[in-house]
Design an enzyme around this catalytic site. Structure first.
Site, PDB file in Angstrom:
ATOM      1  N   ARG A  51       0.858  -1.176   0.000  1.00  0.00           N
ATOM      2  CA  ARG A  51       0.000   0.000   0.000  1.00  0.00           C
ATOM      3  C   ARG A  51       0.901   1.234   0.000  1.00  0.00           C
ATOM      4  O   ARG A  51       2.111   1.127   0.103  1.00  0.00           O
ATOM      5  CB  ARG A  51      -0.938  -0.030   1.226  1.00  0.00           C
ATOM      6  N   GLY A  52       0.272   2.416  -0.100  1.00  0.00           N
ATOM      7  CA  GLY A  52       1.070   3.634  -0.246  1.00  0.00           C
ATOM      8  C   GLY A  52       1.265   3.863  -1.746  1.00  0.00           C
ATOM      9  O   GLY A  52       1.663   2.951  -2.473  1.00  0.00           O
ATOM     10  N   ALA A  53       0.976   5.105  -2.163  1.00  0.00           N
ATOM     11  CA  ALA A  53       0.925   5.392  -3.598  1.00  0.00           C
ATOM     12  C   ALA A  53       2.183   4.952  -4.366  1.00  0.00           C
ATOM     13  O   ALA A  53       2.090   4.238  -5.367  1.00  0.00           O
ATOM     14  CB  ALA A  53       0.639   6.876  -3.796  1.00  0.00           C
ATOM     15  N   ARG A  88      -6.751  -0.519  -7.527  1.00  0.00           N
ATOM     16  CA  ARG A  88      -7.112   0.543  -6.576  1.00  0.00           C
ATOM     17  C   ARG A  88      -7.281   1.843  -7.369  1.00  0.00           C
ATOM     18  O   ARG A  88      -6.467   2.135  -8.242  1.00  0.00           O
ATOM     19  CB  ARG A  88      -6.047   0.706  -5.481  1.00  0.00           C
ATOM     20  N   GLN A 200      -3.016   2.620   9.679  1.00  0.00           N
ATOM     21  CA  GLN A 200      -1.675   2.719   9.088  1.00  0.00           C
ATOM     22  C   GLN A 200      -0.701   3.427  10.019  1.00  0.00           C
ATOM     23  O   GLN A 200       0.508   3.323   9.845  1.00  0.00           O
ATOM     24  CB  GLN A 200      -1.741   3.463   7.740  1.00  0.00           C
ATOM     25  N   ASP A 240      -1.792  10.797  -2.282  1.00  0.00           N
ATOM     26  CA  ASP A 240      -2.100   9.755  -3.272  1.00  0.00           C
ATOM     27  C   ASP A 240      -2.332  10.353  -4.650  1.00  0.00           C
ATOM     28  O   ASP A 240      -2.179   9.677  -5.654  1.00  0.00           O
ATOM     29  CB  ASP A 240      -3.324   8.961  -2.834  1.00  0.00           C
ATOM     30  N   ASN A 250      -5.412  12.520   0.021  1.00  0.00           N
ATOM     31  CA  ASN A 250      -4.620  11.620   0.873  1.00  0.00           C
ATOM     32  C   ASN A 250      -5.583  10.833   1.758  1.00  0.00           C
ATOM     33  O   ASN A 250      -6.804  10.990   1.678  1.00  0.00           O
ATOM     34  CB  ASN A 250      -3.614  12.432   1.704  1.00  0.00           C
ATOM     35  N   LYS A 251      -5.038  10.006   2.600  1.00  0.00           N
ATOM     36  CA  LYS A 251      -5.822   9.113   3.463  1.00  0.00           C
ATOM     37  C   LYS A 251      -6.931   9.861   4.204  1.00  0.00           C
ATOM     38  O   LYS A 251      -6.717  10.973   4.682  1.00  0.00           O
ATOM     39  CB  LYS A 251      -4.854   8.435   4.431  1.00  0.00           C
TER      40      LYS A 251
HETATM   41  O1  MRU Z   1      -4.719   3.192   1.590  1.00  0.00           O
HETATM   42  P1  MRU Z   1      -3.229   3.389   1.629  1.00  0.00           P
HETATM   43  O2  MRU Z   1      -2.604   2.862   2.880  1.00  0.00           O
HETATM   44  O3  MRU Z   1      -2.560   2.902   0.374  1.00  0.00           O
HETATM   45  O4  MRU Z   1      -3.091   4.958   1.668  1.00  0.00           O
HETATM   46  C1  MRU Z   1      -1.813   5.505   1.775  1.00  0.00           C
HETATM   47  C2  MRU Z   1      -1.820   6.964   1.970  1.00  0.00           C
HETATM   48  O5  MRU Z   1      -2.839   7.606   1.947  1.00  0.00           O
HETATM   49  C3  MRU Z   1      -0.489   7.602   2.070  1.00  0.00           C
HETATM   50  O6  MRU Z   1      -0.530   8.692   2.935  1.00  0.00           O
HETATM   51  C4  MRU Z   1      -0.100   8.071   0.657  1.00  0.00           C
HETATM   52  O7  MRU Z   1      -0.157   7.000  -0.250  1.00  0.00           O
HETATM   53  C5  MRU Z   1       1.231   8.620   0.588  1.00  0.00           C
HETATM   54  S1  MRU Z   1       2.387   7.335   0.688  1.00  0.00           S
HETATM   55  C6  MRU Z   1       3.924   7.883   0.391  1.00  0.00           C
END
Ligand code: MRU
Length: 360
Positions: A51-53, A88, A200, A240, A250-251
């Site tokens: 996970r994470g962009a 996703r 997270q 993201d 973002n999240k």
């Molecule tokens: O749903 P996730 O855990 O993939 O979401 C991740 C986030 O929102 C992070 O803050 C974002 O991807 C930046 S990661 C460098």
């Protein structure tokens, strides 16, 4: 980054396959998975084992390489890209990585495709590490500026979700300046938002603990109160997707932190590598927001009394639950975008100033 003295990236090639750290089991269990087929790569993204962009993009690129190993035809390339693209919806790095892979591979003969695909996927991974190092350097300048102001005690940084090394190939985005500052001896302390529903923040706490960075884990609702008390000097989050006008997706929960920061005069930065900017969208209203399974809200994961990973249902039957996974923070609430090219104002002109090639 080191895990118990062993240097790791969050993804790495192993001959004809690639390995990932299963983030759905962290921080309770550290487990490495070998991904041998494109479909397993797609599942790892969908089920958030990765996970994470930036890491989502890197995993998609490596998954295309697996697909090309099995069948290097145009049809298989098209299928892999289309199939991975829908795993996703919100992080634009996924589409960015897949388009880059397709762009390179479509002009290559089938006999060379698997080799070239691996080379390009590994290049994407290595570049991600370099982008994060540059973000770290620029972010450090912002942290130093805050330290120079008349202040006592450590610099208090608040972060939401996990934008550390686990969310990238290595180094992290939002946490890159934090790690660099800590390594250079700056006294800092990180407030770590829990980040319900998937928590997270536990990954962030796990990372920071491994690196020895002082931190405190807090409930998502605590940030506003801490800002009013003057115990947050700066907020740094990942992203993201950032649109041309500087809106930051973002999240879920990021927006509330930005509102509280704005109201309290606390600088709010988003760390944004180039591949996270969506130059095709004008503003954040156009970003597809992932709606995940309500089961993630209804349950919590943890350790049982015997120390074994366990899941508990917290919402009794008879109530509905909803799980939007991201939100959009309007550019006007963002103090700056920390990119690999410097810190941009969160605006069309600010971004174009750093990426003039995107003017067209
Ligand atoms: O749903 P996730 O855990 O993939 O979401 C991740 C986030 O929102 C992070 O803050 C974002 O991807 C930046 S990661 C460098």
């Amino acid at each position: 980054m080191n895990v118990d003295g062993v240097p790791y990236r969050s993804i790495w090639r192993q001959g004809r396959s690639f390995a990932i750290i299963d983030q759905s089991r962290l921080p309770f269990e550290f487990h490495v998975i070998d991904i041998t087929h494109m479909e397993s790569g797609a599942r790892a993204i969908r089920d958030m084992q990765v996970r994470g962009a930036p890491l989502i993009g890197a995993t998609a690129a490596c998954s295309v390489a697996l697909a090309m190993q099995e069948d290097p035809s145009d049809r298989a390339l098209g299928h892999a890209v289309e199939h991975l693209a829908v795993t996703r919806p919100t992080a634009v790095n996924l589409r960015w990585a897949l388009e880059r892979m397709r762009g390179v591979l479509q002009s290559v003969s089938a006999t060379d495709r698997a080799d070239i695909a691996w080379q390009e996927a590994e290049r994407i991974c290595d570049e991600d590490v370099q982008l994060n190092q540059a973000i770290g350097r620029h972010g450090l300048t912002a942290l130093r500026a805050l330290c120079n102001q008349d202040r006592a005690g450590p610099l208090n940084v608040l972060t939401h979700c996990n934008a550390g090394w686990l969310a990238t190939v290595d180094g992290g985005t939002a946490l890159a300046p934090v790690y660099l500052a800590h390594d250079q001896g700056m006294a800092l302390h990180v407030w770590v938002d829990e980040t319900r529903p998937r928590n997270q923040g536990l990954l962030t706490a796990w990372e920071l603990a491994r690196h020895g960075v002082p931190h405190t884990f807090i409930a998502d609702n605590a940030g506003g109160h801490l800002m009013r008390q003057g115990t947050v000097d700066v907020v740094i989050v990942g992203a993201d997707r950032v649109t041309r006008n500087g809106d930051v997706c973002n999240k879920i929960g990021t927006y509330l932190k930005a509102l509280a920061a704005y109201d309290n005069g606390v600088p709010f930065y988003a760390a944004v590598p180039g591949p996270t900017v969506d130059w095709t969208l004008e503003c954040g209203d156009d970003i597809p927001i992932e709606e995940r399974d309500a089961a993630e809200v209804i349950h919590v994961r943890g350790l049982d009394d015997a120390g074994a990973p366990a899941q508990l249902r917290i919402l009794p039957e008879g109530s509905a639950a909803s799980n939007p996974a991201f939100d959009v923070t309007p550019a006007r609430l963002v103090s700056g975008l920390i990119t690999e090219r410097g810190i941009a104002q969160a605006s069309r002109d600010g971004l174009l100033g750093l990426y003039p090639e995107r003017r067209a």
